[in-house]
Design an enzyme around this catalytic site. Structure first.
Site, short mmCIF file in Angstrom:
data_model
loop_
_atom_site.label_atom_id
_atom_site.label_comp_id
_atom_site.label_asym_id
_atom_site.label_seq_id
_atom_site.Cartn_x
_atom_site.Cartn_y
_atom_site.Cartn_z
N LYS A 1 0.79 -1.23 0.00
CA LYS A 1 0.00 0.00 0.00
C LYS A 1 0.82 1.28 0.00
O LYS A 1 0.36 2.32 -0.47
CB LYS A 1 -0.93 0.00 1.21
CG LYS A 1 -2.10 -0.96 1.09
CD LYS A 1 -3.13 -0.47 0.09
CE LYS A 1 -4.42 -1.27 0.17
NZ LYS A 1 -5.45 -0.74 -0.73
N SER B 1 0.50 -9.95 -0.84
CA SER B 1 0.34 -8.50 -0.79
C SER B 1 0.59 -7.87 0.57
O SER B 1 0.80 -6.66 0.66
CB SER B 1 -1.06 -8.11 -1.28
OG SER B 1 -2.05 -8.76 -0.52
#
Length: 419
Positions: free
Chosen positions: A61, A319
């Protein structure tokens, strides 16, 4: 090289992603790629993990958040930024804000994992707890932005954010140039959209075909119905351990890209997620949060081999790695149970001496290991003279579980497996 964009109708181009990559130099780590021999044997093709769980702040992110915020003008930076997240976007925004000298206010759901809350605060952001879902926190963050003038940094529905996430795709192509399939989780869609633009655009330039597949938790899967309807279809309810992708409505910008470029969006169950986390811990020595493990869950399910064709060299984006230790305890137990390596049974039996000893003997002779026993004489379903026994035990697979149950039944007991 032809300078014409590969997909000129899309809101994010390959050139946008190259520019984002330049902005991220010295900020985002070029995360490693690790091979998985165990998964390769299972699916019949080479498998590589793109380890964004080792990225700064523990997830991908920071890439999108930094690109978005670095492009603010001086006046916008002075007003500060506001965002909403279950944790990973919050930490990404907090890290980016600190690097850029911007004041950040982050809205997080009330049930957010304590490690994610503490990490966000540790990076210097102000945290406000609001709502029980990410969507509720998002709405409150947008309201605050409208009221205060702070710049709203959306977790996925923004072209700069999508471009920042797309830099992962460029790295995959450099690190695994022979890749044929790329697999990743999808919540709002920023990661999937960005990687799809990067990889599909470069593949077209190279005259190749590379499949891009998104994976959602089946209890938080807004993309399959939205793609089927060719319109954003919000979910009435979202419930999954994969809080990083627990998004009830796709982003408009990512959706416009995903419907054009992504080959498929598939779903996995909660049990599959738990098995994937156990697999990553045991076989790859990787700490990955549920949202980061959905691609591995899909491979373990055989979801890419349904037509009998092998997926070819496959890259799976892990992720994020920000998992609450308390959630990990629950997930490990669920994952072991789903794999037949842990079983809980409940039985009603006569309250007389020797009953528990008999059960213990049967389990021991079945080569299972008791790890806990609960013994109670009161409850709505327990008659006078009866007792309820709940036994937790380590087992050695589904066949072994069935053998233990069969042995108990042969002695007159009626075990009920508790999931």
């Amino acid at each position: 090289m032809d300078s014409t964009p590969a997909f000129p109708q899309l809101p994010v181009s390959l050139e946008d992603i190259y520019q984002a990559q330049k902005l991220l130099a010295g900020i985002a780590e070029r995360t490693p790629v690790e091979s998985s021999r165990a998964l390769a044997r299972m699916i019949g093709s080479d498998v590589f993990f793109k380890c964004e769980n080792l990225q700064r702040a523990g997830s991908f992110k920071v890439r999108g958040a930094y690109v978005r915020m670095a492009r603010l003008n001086a006046q916008e930076k002075a007003r500060g930024v506001v965002a909403a997240s279950a944790g990973n976007h919050a930490q990404g925004v907090a890290v980016a804000a600190k690097a850029l000298g911007i004041q950040a206010r982050i809205y997080m759901p009330l049930g957010v994992a304590l490690p994610k809350l503490a990490a966000t605060q540790g990076h210097g952001a102000e945290v406000v707890l609001h709502g029980v879902t990410v969507d509720e926190a998002l709405a409150e963050a947008q309201r605050y932005a409208d009221q205060s003038g702070a710049v709203f940094v959306h977790p996925f529905d923004n072209v700069d954010v999508v471009a920042g996430q797309g830099t992962i795709g460029l790295e995959i192509l450099e690190q695994v140039p022979e890749v044929e399939t790329v697999l990743m989780g999808v919540g709002g869609g920023g990661l999937l959209a960005g990687v799809a633009v990067a990889i599909k655009s470069r593949a077209r330039e190279l005259g190749r075909e590379i499949r891009i597949i998104g994976v959602q938790a089946e209890n938080a899967a807004a993309y399959p119905p939205s793609l089927a309807a060719d319109a954003l279809v919000p979910l009435a309810k979202v419930s999954t351990m994969a809080d990083g992708i627990a998004v009830g409505r796709p982003g408009q910008i990512p959706f416009s890209i995903i419907r054009e470029l992504v080959d498929d969006v598939i779903t996995v169950s909660e049990d599959s997620l738990a098995r994937a986390l156990i697999f990553l811990l045991e076989r790859s020595k990787m700490v990955v949060e549920p949202a980061g493990a959905v691609g591995v869950a899909a491979l373990l399910d055989g979801a890419l081999n349904l037509d009998g064709a092998k997926p070819g060299t496959t890259a799976v984006i892990l992720s994020g790695g920000n998992i609450d230790p308390m959630l990990m305890l629950k997930v490990i137990q669920r994952g072991l149970s789903a794999a037949g390596r842990f079983m809980t049974v409940r039985m009603l039996l006569d309250d007389r001496p020797g009953s528990l000893a008999t059960i213990s003997r049967i389990i021991a002779e079945s080569d299972a290991n008791v790890t806990g026993v609960d013994h109670t004489r009161v409850g709505g379903a327990i008659s006078m003279g009866d007792v309820s026994i709940t036994v937790n035990m380590e087992t050695k697979g589904h066949e072994h579980c069935e053998q233990v149950l069969m042995n108990l039944r042969a002695e007159g007991f009626q075990p009920i497996v508790v999931h």
